[in-house]
Motif scaffolding. Sequence first.
Motif, mmCIF file in Angstrom:
data_model
loop_
_atom_site.group_PDB
_atom_site.id
_atom_site.type_symbol
_atom_site.label_atom_id
_atom_site.label_comp_id
_atom_site.label_asym_id
_atom_site.label_seq_id
_atom_site.Cartn_x
_atom_site.Cartn_y
_atom_site.Cartn_z
ATOM 1 N N GLU A 164 34.195 38.174 37.434
ATOM 2 C CA GLU A 164 35.362 37.297 37.510
ATOM 3 C C GLU A 164 36.076 37.196 36.170
ATOM 4 O O GLU A 164 37.311 37.103 36.114
ATOM 5 C CB GLU A 164 34.929 35.903 37.980
ATOM 6 N N SER A 168 37.036 42.350 36.891
ATOM 7 C CA SER A 168 38.082 42.306 37.909
ATOM 8 C C SER A 168 39.488 42.114 37.342
ATOM 9 O O SER A 168 40.410 42.841 37.719
ATOM 10 C CB SER A 168 37.752 41.212 38.934
ATOM 11 N N LYS A 190 47.192 40.445 43.436
ATOM 12 C CA LYS A 190 45.731 40.324 43.468
ATOM 13 C C LYS A 190 45.255 39.895 44.852
ATOM 14 O O LYS A 190 44.243 40.401 45.364
ATOM 15 C CB LYS A 190 45.274 39.314 42.415
ATOM 16 N N THR A 191 45.974 38.974 45.477
ATOM 17 C CA THR A 191 45.618 38.528 46.828
ATOM 18 C C THR A 191 45.698 39.686 47.811
ATOM 19 O O THR A 191 44.811 39.874 48.657
ATOM 20 C CB THR A 191 46.551 37.396 47.284
ATOM 21 N N ARG A 194 42.731 42.019 47.351
ATOM 22 C CA ARG A 194 41.489 41.474 47.920
ATOM 23 C C ARG A 194 41.467 41.609 49.437
ATOM 24 O O ARG A 194 40.426 41.897 50.034
ATOM 25 C CB ARG A 194 41.320 40.019 47.502
ATOM 26 N N ARG A 195 42.605 41.397 50.068
ATOM 27 C CA ARG A 195 42.654 41.526 51.529
ATOM 28 C C ARG A 195 42.486 42.974 51.966
ATOM 29 O O ARG A 195 41.872 43.255 52.995
ATOM 30 C CB ARG A 195 43.981 40.969 52.055
ATOM 31 N N ASN A 198 38.681 43.787 51.520
ATOM 32 C CA ASN A 198 37.712 42.982 52.256
ATOM 33 C C ASN A 198 37.996 43.088 53.747
ATOM 34 O O ASN A 198 38.845 42.373 54.288
ATOM 35 C CB ASN A 198 37.782 41.518 51.797
ATOM 36 N N GLU A 264 39.567 48.672 42.128
ATOM 37 C CA GLU A 264 38.174 48.379 42.450
ATOM 38 C C GLU A 264 37.217 49.339 41.752
ATOM 39 O O GLU A 264 36.155 48.938 41.283
ATOM 40 C CB GLU A 264 37.980 48.442 43.968
ATOM 41 N N ARG A 410 28.139 43.827 47.552
ATOM 42 C CA ARG A 410 28.973 43.792 48.753
ATOM 43 C C ARG A 410 28.454 44.795 49.790
ATOM 44 O O ARG A 410 27.881 45.818 49.439
ATOM 45 C CB ARG A 410 30.427 44.068 48.393
ATOM 46 N N HIS A 417 29.324 47.689 44.523
ATOM 47 C CA HIS A 417 30.171 46.634 43.979
ATOM 48 C C HIS A 417 29.406 45.331 43.899
ATOM 49 O O HIS A 417 29.012 44.758 44.913
ATOM 50 C CB HIS A 417 31.408 46.457 44.881
ATOM 51 N N SER A 419 29.206 41.389 43.489
ATOM 52 C CA SER A 419 30.075 40.248 43.702
ATOM 53 C C SER A 419 30.094 39.354 42.460
ATOM 54 O O SER A 419 31.143 38.800 42.104
ATOM 55 C CB SER A 419 29.591 39.426 44.905
#
Length: 425
Positions: A164, A168, A190-191, A194-195, A198, A264, A410, A417, A419
Motif C-alpha cells: 500500500e 502499488s 486507480k479505481t 483495481r476493478r 479484481n 500490477e 491473491r 501478488h 495483498s
Amino acid sequence: MNPTDTTDEARPAAGLAPSAHPGPPADLAAALLTPEARRDPYPLYARMRRESPVHRSAQGIWYLTRYTDVDAALGDLRLSNDRDRMTRALGGLGGNLKALSRLTNRLGRVMTNTDPPDHARLRKLANRAFTARRVEALRDGIQATVDQLIDEAVAAGPTMDLIEAIASPLPLSVVCELFGIPPEDRPQVKTWFRRLGNLTAGIEQAEAAVDQYEEYLSGLIRQRRSEPGDDLISALVATQAHDDRLTDSELLSTCFVLITAGDETTANLIGNGVLALLRHPDQLARLREDPALIRTAVEELARYDTPTQSIVRVVAEDVEIGGQLLREGELVYPFLAAANRDPDRFEDPDRLDLARPRNRHLSFGTGPHFCLGGPLARLQTEVAVGTLVRRLPHLRLADEAADGAALEWRPNPLQRHLSVLPLTY
C-alpha cells in the motif's frame, strides 16, 4: 485451471515444504488452485516438471513447465495470442472461463492479443514512442517519487504495508506521469485499475470499468490532438502521420494496454522482491555492501519469484511439444515461473543468488510478445528496492508477518501478488 478463480480459502503460513503436497491429485493442474499452491507454487511446479511437464488438464487445457518447452512456445507462431481465437477457446469451456471470454473480446485488438503481421506493425509504432531514452529519462522522477513515498511511510509510524505504501502507488504514479494523466484524475484511474484486476466482483464490473476507462482515454487523445505535450499519448498520436499509422481504434487500444499492463506487474515485482530479500538476509547484506549489484539483483528477483506466473496462448495449428500433440483450438498455459526454476537451465534454481550469471529468465517473456514495458518495470524496481535497502538499514518483516501468517496471496494463479507485506524499520 480457471484464471478467474475467486475462491478465498484461509491462507496458511508461508514457507510450504515440498512434502506438503502429499499425493498426486486427480489432476495436477487442479492443485494449482489449492491454498498450498497459492502460498508457494514452486514445489508443485517442480513436481509437474518431473511427472508431467506437458500436462493436459481434465478441462483439456495444456500446461507447460519446462524451460525448453516454455521458451520454444513463446516464439512459436502456431501458439496464437489472437483475440478472436482466444475468445472462442475460452467460450467453449463454460463457467467462469466463458464469462472471461466476453472480457477478452471486449478489450479490442491491441498488441497483446494480435499475431503477426498486425502485431509487428502495432509494436513498431509503439516502439517509436516508448523508447529506451524516454524510459531512462524517468529515473530522476522515479527516485523523487520513491523518496517521497518512503518519507510518508516513515512519518506515519514504525510499521508500513509495503504494498500500500510503495509497491502499488509507485507504478501508478509513474505511468500516469508518462502518459500525461493529470494528478486530479489519478484516484479515478486507480479505481478503474483495481476493478480491472479484481474479477472477484464479476466480469460485469470489469466490463463497466473498461467502458469508463476507454471513454476517459478517448477524451485525453482528443485533447492531445489539439494540444500535444511531452507525453506518451502525444507521441502515439504523432505516429498517425506515418504511412503505417495507428487507426483511431488501435490508438485507443494501444494507450489502454500500455497504461494498464505494467501497473500490477511492477507492483508484484517490488513486493515479491523485497519479501525474497528479507527471507534471505545473506543476500540482503550482500546488496547493502555492494549497491552496484542492484541491476543483476533485479533480474534474479524477477526470476526467483516471478510476478506473472503464466501467460495464455491458443493453438492455431497442430503442434508437437515435449512428445505431446496439441491440437488446434486448445488452450495452452506456458508457466514462466516454473521455467524460471528449471534445474536443467538454472544451477540450484531454488537458491536466491543476486549475482547469478547467465540469468536468461523468462519473466518478461521472449519472442514477438516480449514485454514492451519490461525496461520500465526493471527501472522502477531497481530504484525502489535499492532506495529501501539504502535508506532503511533495519528493514525487516513485522512480527506478525515473520512466520508468514499475515501474508495474503491473491487467488489468481496466473499472477503472484501479495495483498499486504507488513514491515518494520
